[in-house]
Design an enzyme around this catalytic site. Structure first.
Site, PDB file in Angstrom:
ATOM      1  N   GLU A  34      56.330 -29.364 -45.574  1.00 48.15           N
ATOM      2  CA  GLU A  34      57.486 -28.898 -44.788  1.00 48.15           C
ATOM      3  C   GLU A  34      57.014 -28.546 -43.379  1.00 48.15           C
ATOM      4  O   GLU A  34      56.059 -27.808 -43.210  1.00 48.15           O
ATOM      5  CB  GLU A  34      58.141 -27.687 -45.464  1.00 48.15           C
ATOM      6  N   SER A  36      59.086 -27.197 -41.012  1.00 50.60           N
ATOM      7  CA  SER A  36      59.853 -26.113 -40.396  1.00 50.60           C
ATOM      8  C   SER A  36      60.184 -25.066 -41.459  1.00 50.60           C
ATOM      9  O   SER A  36      59.317 -24.687 -42.242  1.00 50.60           O
ATOM     10  CB  SER A  36      61.108 -26.730 -39.763  1.00 50.60           C
ATOM     11  N   GLY A  39      63.684 -24.994 -47.288  1.00 49.60           N
ATOM     12  CA  GLY A  39      65.093 -25.090 -47.703  1.00 49.60           C
ATOM     13  C   GLY A  39      65.892 -26.042 -46.842  1.00 49.60           C
ATOM     14  O   GLY A  39      67.006 -26.418 -47.203  1.00 49.60           O
ATOM     15  N   GLY A  40      65.352 -26.404 -45.670  1.00 45.98           N
ATOM     16  CA  GLY A  40      66.010 -27.417 -44.846  1.00 45.98           C
ATOM     17  C   GLY A  40      67.334 -26.992 -44.240  1.00 45.98           C
ATOM     18  O   GLY A  40      67.603 -25.798 -44.037  1.00 45.98           O
ATOM     19  N   THR A  41      68.160 -27.973 -43.976  1.00 46.33           N
ATOM     20  CA  THR A  41      69.412 -27.773 -43.231  1.00 46.33           C
ATOM     21  C   THR A  41      70.356 -26.818 -43.951  1.00 46.33           C
ATOM     22  O   THR A  41      70.862 -25.861 -43.363  1.00 46.33           O
ATOM     23  CB  THR A  41      70.124 -29.130 -43.045  1.00 46.33           C
ATOM     24  N   CYS A  42      70.650 -27.093 -45.205  1.00 46.67           N
ATOM     25  CA  CYS A  42      71.668 -26.327 -45.929  1.00 46.67           C
ATOM     26  C   CYS A  42      71.354 -24.838 -45.882  1.00 46.67           C
ATOM     27  O   CYS A  42      72.201 -24.009 -45.576  1.00 46.67           O
ATOM     28  CB  CYS A  42      71.751 -26.815 -47.375  1.00 46.67           C
ATOM     29  N   HIS A 441      97.641 -18.367 -66.020  1.00 46.11           N
ATOM     30  CA  HIS A 441      98.583 -17.872 -65.015  1.00 46.11           C
ATOM     31  C   HIS A 441      98.121 -16.506 -64.521  1.00 46.11           C
ATOM     32  O   HIS A 441      97.664 -15.694 -65.309  1.00 46.11           O
ATOM     33  CB  HIS A 441      99.977 -17.728 -65.638  1.00 46.11           C
TER      34      HIS A 441
HETATM   35  C1  LIG Z   1      76.755 -26.977 -39.950  1.00 47.58           C
HETATM   36  C2  LIG Z   1      76.603 -27.694 -41.260  1.00 47.58           C
HETATM   37  C3  LIG Z   1      77.312 -27.256 -42.353  1.00 47.58           C
HETATM   38  C4  LIG Z   1      77.188 -27.902 -43.570  1.00 47.58           C
HETATM   39  N1  LIG Z   1      77.927 -27.462 -44.636  1.00 47.58           N
HETATM   40  C5  LIG Z   1      77.812 -28.091 -45.815  1.00 47.58           C
HETATM   41  C6  LIG Z   1      78.549 -27.650 -46.938  1.00 47.58           C
HETATM   42  O1  LIG Z   1      79.296 -26.676 -46.852  1.00 47.58           O
HETATM   43  N2  LIG Z   1      78.395 -28.304 -48.107  1.00 47.58           N
HETATM   44  C7  LIG Z   1      77.556 -29.382 -48.229  1.00 47.58           C
HETATM   45  O2  LIG Z   1      77.452 -29.951 -49.317  1.00 47.58           O
HETATM   46  N3  LIG Z   1      76.852 -29.831 -47.172  1.00 47.58           N
HETATM   47  C8  LIG Z   1      76.957 -29.209 -45.981  1.00 47.58           C
HETATM   48  N4  LIG Z   1      76.215 -29.653 -44.920  1.00 47.58           N
HETATM   49  C9  LIG Z   1      75.319 -30.802 -45.115  1.00 47.58           C
HETATM   50  C10 LIG Z   1      74.022 -30.347 -45.806  1.00 47.58           C
HETATM   51  O3  LIG Z   1      73.449 -29.264 -45.116  1.00 47.58           O
HETATM   52  C11 LIG Z   1      73.047 -31.498 -45.874  1.00 47.58           C
HETATM   53  O4  LIG Z   1      73.703 -32.610 -46.433  1.00 47.58           O
HETATM   54  C12 LIG Z   1      71.850 -31.171 -46.725  1.00 47.58           C
HETATM   55  O5  LIG Z   1      71.173 -30.036 -46.252  1.00 47.58           O
HETATM   56  C13 LIG Z   1      70.914 -32.372 -46.743  1.00 47.58           C
HETATM   57  O6  LIG Z   1      69.769 -32.030 -47.414  1.00 47.58           O
HETATM   58  P1  LIG Z   1      68.519 -32.972 -47.438  1.00 47.58           P
HETATM   59  O7  LIG Z   1      67.884 -32.689 -48.724  1.00 47.58           O
HETATM   60  O8  LIG Z   1      68.857 -34.360 -47.150  1.00 47.58           O
HETATM   61  O9  LIG Z   1      67.574 -32.534 -46.214  1.00 47.58           O
HETATM   62  P2  LIG Z   1      67.495 -31.272 -45.288  1.00 47.58           P
HETATM   63  O10 LIG Z   1      68.128 -30.092 -45.902  1.00 47.58           O
HETATM   64  O11 LIG Z   1      67.922 -31.644 -43.942  1.00 47.58           O
HETATM   65  O12 LIG Z   1      65.924 -30.963 -45.298  1.00 47.58           O
HETATM   66  C14 LIG Z   1      64.976 -31.829 -44.770  1.00 47.58           C
HETATM   67  C15 LIG Z   1      63.681 -31.064 -44.550  1.00 47.58           C
HETATM   68  O13 LIG Z   1      62.655 -31.967 -44.202  1.00 47.58           O
HETATM   69  C16 LIG Z   1      61.840 -31.388 -43.197  1.00 47.58           C
HETATM   70  N5  LIG Z   1      61.180 -32.469 -42.474  1.00 47.58           N
HETATM   71  C17 LIG Z   1      61.769 -33.431 -41.722  1.00 47.58           C
HETATM   72  N6  LIG Z   1      60.836 -34.288 -41.264  1.00 47.58           N
HETATM   73  C18 LIG Z   1      59.642 -33.859 -41.717  1.00 47.58           C
HETATM   74  C19 LIG Z   1      58.319 -34.319 -41.574  1.00 47.58           C
HETATM   75  N7  LIG Z   1      58.038 -35.417 -40.894  1.00 47.58           N
HETATM   76  N8  LIG Z   1      57.316 -33.616 -42.167  1.00 47.58           N
HETATM   77  C20 LIG Z   1      57.595 -32.508 -42.883  1.00 47.58           C
HETATM   78  N9  LIG Z   1      58.836 -32.027 -43.059  1.00 47.58           N
HETATM   79  C21 LIG Z   1      59.844 -32.705 -42.492  1.00 47.58           C
HETATM   80  C22 LIG Z   1      62.833 -30.609 -42.363  1.00 47.58           C
HETATM   81  O14 LIG Z   1      62.193 -29.603 -41.623  1.00 47.58           O
HETATM   82  C23 LIG Z   1      63.779 -30.055 -43.420  1.00 47.58           C
HETATM   83  O15 LIG Z   1      63.345 -28.796 -43.863  1.00 47.58           O
HETATM   84  C24 LIG Z   1      76.312 -29.015 -43.694  1.00 47.58           C
HETATM   85  C25 LIG Z   1      75.574 -29.454 -42.588  1.00 47.58           C
HETATM   86  C26 LIG Z   1      75.724 -28.804 -41.388  1.00 47.58           C
HETATM   87  C27 LIG Z   1      74.914 -29.294 -40.219  1.00 47.58           C
END
Ligand SMILES: Cc1cc2nc3c(=O)[nH]c(=O)nc-3n(C[C@H](O)[C@H](O)[C@H](O)COP(=O)(O)OP(=O)(O)OC[C@H]3O[C@@H](n4cnc5c(N)ncnc54)[C@H](O)[C@@H]3O)c2cc1C
Length: 459
Positions: A34, A36, A39-42, A441
């Site tokens: 990882e 950053s 847990g990533g984006t979510c 209900h």
């Molecule tokens: C504002 C917003 C609100 C959202 N709300 C919802 C919601 O309510 N419900 C829903 O289902 N979805 C929602 N989403 C979408 C959801 O967040 C994403 O679909 C989901 O997080 C995707 O997960 P993922 O596993 O693909 O990767 P991500 O969660 O994006 O994680 C990828 C990880 O890989 C790491 N990484 C990337 N490149 C490298 C590298 N070269 N080396 C090491 N690490 C790396 C990153 O740092 C990151 O931690 C939302 C998105 C946004 C932007």
């Protein structure tokens, strides 16, 4: 010197950590990388923080409506953005920490922090360390798109990520992009007390939805004082002293909106440009999404891509489902496929929109005989009791098979109630199962049998 693992997982989004845990439990040696926050984006900049903010915004909104419910507050409801942010940081931070602790506590799993790059198809380099594995899983997610619009390099702008760092109230937030992310931020910031304008280049908001859904959501947002500009062509940014002008060409309305802050919410870009995919020989499409088959294998044997980076879904649940597909196929010799899943998602405005299956437009294209029903939430007694009667329930079924084809529930509880229909779709059972079920209900779900008893042929 290189270290060898049974599996290398790049990214700790919604698929990677669960995959690591499954593999490790099965006795495989795993390296998970990882660059950053865990847990990533979510967890850090997507679902969890935004829904935490939506909850604060909802509380403020209900407090403002206090008199309707029979209580008197001390006048004006004002939001303390520092405290709103602190609450969000706490919820999101706890979640990220839990992912990290979980991974670090796994037997057979090595956690590495740093940016991973392929050196060749089964060799990955992180912090100058060379790792090798027979199986490599890419779960790198995506980031906010920043299109090359005029002025983008001169005027400051926010994205869903940098929005997470602001602990103040923008006086006037202009949101470029009227889709899911933009609309959630629009309503929450309006409820926090900002002036909000949405600038959307398409003819309507959430353009992938049916027109009646788009129109109803627009009406709900406008009733709260959000200004909406659609059909905005040639969008540009320009600095105006301490403000930012968003320029546009529109048939109606002035050619620019001047705000204090601009949020770009115009789609996502996969994090695949800095991964060395060319050295691994992994093919991507023109937009950078990794091309995968129905079981999420790339064109290179032994490399899989999961989550947003494969372009087969853009949600937490689709990424998690990717993990389940890959793990079950590899460990349990199942034959799970991406094409087995049914489209489902929600827009977490208030009221929320819960969606499953096809839209009306998609159903029309399929040219099958259809029965449909559409009823207003004002007829749902639970909605009336809660004082939340905006929206509607609409469901379409196949007239011959009686299978549910698609549904939209825009209304209080719509994000939860939609699962009643979704599960019946997965069961491949006819709609009559729901129609004849006795529901509790007073709930919104109790209205589904009523709605389904009013199905009519669609011309
Ligand atoms: C504002 C917003 C609100 C959202 N709300 C919802 C919601 O309510 N419900 C829903 O289902 N979805 C929602 N989403 C979408 C959801 O967040 C994403 O679909 C989901 O997080 C995707 O997960 P993922 O596993 O693909 O990767 P991500 O969660 O994006 O994680 C990828 C990880 O890989 C790491 N990484 C990337 N490149 C490298 C590298 N070269 N080396 C090491 N690490 C790396 C990153 O740092 C990151 O931690 C939302 C998105 C946004 C932007």
């Amino acid at each position: 010197m290189s270290r060898h693992f049974d599996a290398i997982i790049i990214g700790t989004g919604q698929a990677g950590p669960s995959l690591a845990a499954r593999f490790a439990a099965a006795g495989m040696t795993v390296a998970i990388i990882e660059r950053s926050k865990f847990g990533g984006t979510c967890v850090n900049t997507g679902c969890i923080p935004t829904k935490t903010l939506v909850a604060s915004a909802y509380a403020a909104h209900v407090a403002r409506r206090g008199a309707e419910y029979g209580f008197v507050g001390n006048g004006d409801v004002r939001v303390d953005m520092k405290r709103v942010k602190a609450r969000k940081d706490e919820v999101s931070g706890r979640s990220s920490k839990a992912v990290e602790e979980w991974l670090r506590g796994l037997k057979n799993c090595t956690v590495i922090q740093g940016h991973a790059r392929f050196q060749s198809s089964h060799t990955v380099v992180v912090n100058d360390e060379v790792l090798q594995a027979d199986k490599v899983f890419i779960n790198v997610g995506g980031r906010a798109s920043v299109p090359a619009m005029p002025g983008i390099h001169e005027a400051p702008f926010l994205t869903n990520s940098s929005m997470m760092d602001i602990g103040f109230l923008p006086e006037h937030l202009v949101i470029v992009g009227g889709s899911y992310v933009g609309l959630e931020f629009a309503q929450m910031y309006r409820r926090f007390g900002s002036e909000v304008t949405i600038v959307e280049k398409g003819p309507r908001l959430i353009g992938r939805e049916d027109e009646d859904v788009s129109d109803a959501v627009r009406e709900i947002l406008e009733m709260e004082g959000i200004r909406i500009r659609t059909d905005a062509k040639c969008i540009s940014l320009a600095k105006r002293d301490s403000r930012i002008a968003v320029g546009m060409e529109c048939d109606e309305g002035p050619p620019e909106v001047v705000g204090t802050h601009v949020l770009l919410a115009v789609g996502r870009t996969p994090n695949t440009n800095d991964l060395g995919l060319d050295r691994a020989g992994v093919a991507t499409d023109q937009r950078g999404y990794i091309i995968v088959d129905d079981q999420l294998q790339t064109n290179v044997p032994g490399i899989w891509a999961l989550g947003d980076c494969n372009g087969r879904g853009a949600f937490t649940h689709t990424s998690y489902n990717d993990y389940e597909i890959v793990a079950d196929n590899l460990l349990d010799s199942n034959h799970r496929r991406v094409s087995d899943r049914i489209q489902a998602y929600a827009l977490f405005t208030d009221p929320p929109l819960g969606r499953c299956g096809m839209t009306d437009a998609e159903i029309r294209k399929s040219r099958r005989p259809v029965l449909a029903t559409k009823l207003p939430m004002s007829g749902v007694s639970r909605a009336v009791e809660k004082g939340e009667t905006q929206g509607f329930i609409k469901i379409s079924v196949d007239a011959e098979t009686k299978h549910i084809l698609g549904a939209a529930i825009l209304g209080t509880g719509g994000d939860e109630v939609i699962h009643v229909l979704l599960d019946v779709m997965y069961a491949k059972a006819p709609y009559t199962v729901v129609q004849r079920a006795m529901h509790i209900h007073p709930t919104v779900a109790e209205y589904l049998p009523t709605a389904l008893s009013k199905l009519e042929p669609v011309a």
